[in-house]
Design an enzyme around this catalytic site. Structure first.
Site, PDB file in Angstrom:
ATOM      1  CG  ASP A  47      -0.400   0.000   2.527  1.00  0.00           C
ATOM      2  OD1 ASP A  47       0.841  -0.105   2.632  1.00  0.00           O
ATOM      3  OD2 ASP A  47      -1.157   0.103   3.514  1.00  0.00           O
ATOM      4  CB  SER A  48       4.589   1.666  -0.164  1.00  0.00           C
ATOM      5  OG  SER A  48       4.767   0.528  -0.987  1.00  0.00           O
ATOM      6  CG  ASP A  86       0.393  -4.067   2.159  1.00  0.00           C
ATOM      7  OD1 ASP A  86       0.336  -4.859   3.117  1.00  0.00           O
ATOM      8  OD2 ASP A  86       1.186  -3.105   2.103  1.00  0.00           O
ATOM      9  CE  LYS A 116       3.138  -5.923   3.794  1.00  0.00           C
ATOM     10  NZ  LYS A 116       2.678  -4.799   4.642  1.00  0.00           N
ATOM     11  CD  GLU A 118       0.723  -1.472   8.048  1.00  0.00           C
ATOM     12  OE1 GLU A 118       0.413  -0.694   8.963  1.00  0.00           O
ATOM     13  OE2 GLU A 118       1.156  -1.087   6.950  1.00  0.00           O
ATOM     14  CD  GLU A 185       7.858  -0.362   7.718  1.00  0.00           C
ATOM     15  OE1 GLU A 185       6.921  -1.047   7.284  1.00  0.00           O
ATOM     16  OE2 GLU A 185       8.114   0.801   7.325  1.00  0.00           O
TER      17      GLU A 185
HETATM   18  O1  KIV Z   1       3.496  -1.082   1.689  1.00  0.00           O
HETATM   19  C1  KIV Z   1       4.650  -1.524   1.627  1.00  0.00           C
HETATM   20  O2  KIV Z   1       5.377  -1.316   0.650  1.00  0.00           O
HETATM   21  C2  KIV Z   1       5.131  -2.312   2.759  1.00  0.00           C
HETATM   22  C3  KIV Z   1       6.585  -2.636   2.800  1.00  0.00           C
HETATM   23  C4  KIV Z   1       7.389  -1.423   2.980  1.00  0.00           C
HETATM   24  C5  KIV Z   1       6.890  -3.676   3.783  1.00  0.00           C
HETATM   25  O3  KIV Z   1       4.375  -2.667   3.597  1.00  0.00           O
END
Ligand code: KIV
Length: 272
Positions: A47-48, A86, A116, A118, A185
């Site tokens: 989600d970056s 994510d 993924k 968090e 992280e």
């Molecule tokens: O969103 C993302 O790119 C991430 C990584 C930095 C682990 O969660």
């Protein structure tokens, strides 16, 4: 012959074999193909993308529709690499039902092979509910960017005894809930070493030092293309910013001067 896809059991087994897991973020087909061909094991549709693709200040505005779109693009370019999608902010935290629905969409519509999430102890039951339905979950503990407002910025987590214990409890809860791997992280390398030793599943570090079972970086960071923020842990493996600016600058100059397109790059009545 088509490349064989890396599977969840194979990735989980890399820890006991002492093989480092190489993960990188990807957001589109072309980059996914290049990274896959370079030997990357896991492509994370992070989600970056909210920051590096959409230009937001943080990841909070990213939606599940954005994630599905980019995951689908990446999946098409991944011959061998395992694709993880994510789950964005508030798509899965409110209820197990939400988590199951969006995880299913990541696999069915986004063509990802895992999701993924968090979170630590507080989302362990949610992880369990999704894993029990056959959807592989990668955890993410330590610095959790979706909690940027609560943390007051992107701050290293787990410094000091109590904070370290909390990260360790989170990691153990995520592993016990059935996650097949987890991102660590922004935690001190000593703590990452301890977590890696004490949890049975692979840890994939970002800003957490060398003792993790694998590493992940945001692709635009490692390629030297993104400069809005410059964390200490980012190593630039190339300076694509300069390469791209020089290439596109050359194009601009040649179009303006009339040098491009020349006859070699044009069609005429006669086939050549
Ligand atoms: O969103 C993302 O790119 C991430 C990584 C930095 C682990 O969660």
């Amino acid at each position: 012959m088509a490349e064989k896809k890396l599977t969840v059991p194979q990735i989980a087994a890399m820890k006991s074999k002492g093989e480092k897991i190489v993960m990188v973020t990807a957001y589109d087909y072309t980059f996914a193909r290049l990274f896959d061909a370079a030997g990357v094991d896991v492509l994370l549709v992070g989600d970056s993308l909210g920051m590096v693709v959409q230009g937001r200040k943080n990841t909070l505005g990213v939606t599940m529709d954005h994630m599905i779109y980019h995951s689908h693009c990446v999946a098409k370019g991944a011959a061998r690499a395992h694709v993880v999608c994510d789950l964005p902010f508030l798509s899965y935290q409110a209820s197990k039902e939400d988590a199951i629905r969006v995880s299913g969409a990541a696999l069915k519509k986004g063509r990802a092979e895992a999701v993924k999430m968090e979170g630590g102890e507080e989302i362990a039951e949610t992880i369990r509910a999704v894993v029990d339905l056959g959807i592989p979950v990668m955890g993410h503990v330590g610095l959790m960017p979706q909690r940027v407002q609560q943390m007051g910025g992107y701050k290293i987590q787990g410094r000091g005894k109590d904070a370290a214990k909390k990260v360790l409890r989170d990691a153990k809860a995520v592993a016990q809930a059935g996650a097949y791997a987890m991102v660590l992280e922004g935690i001190p390398l000593e703590l990452a070493k301890q977590v890696t030793k004490e949890v049975g599943v692979p840890t994939i570090g970002i800003g957490s030092g060398r003792h993790c079972d694998g590493q992940v970086l945001v692709c635009y960071d490692l390629l030297g293309m993104f400069e809005d923020i410059a964390p200490k842990f980012v190593k630039k493996f190339a300076d694509l910013k300069t390469v791209i600016q020089s290439a596109v600058g050359g194009y601009v100059a040649q179009v303006r001067s009339g040098e491009f397109p020349d006859l070699q790059h044009s069609f005429s009545e006669q086939k050549s």
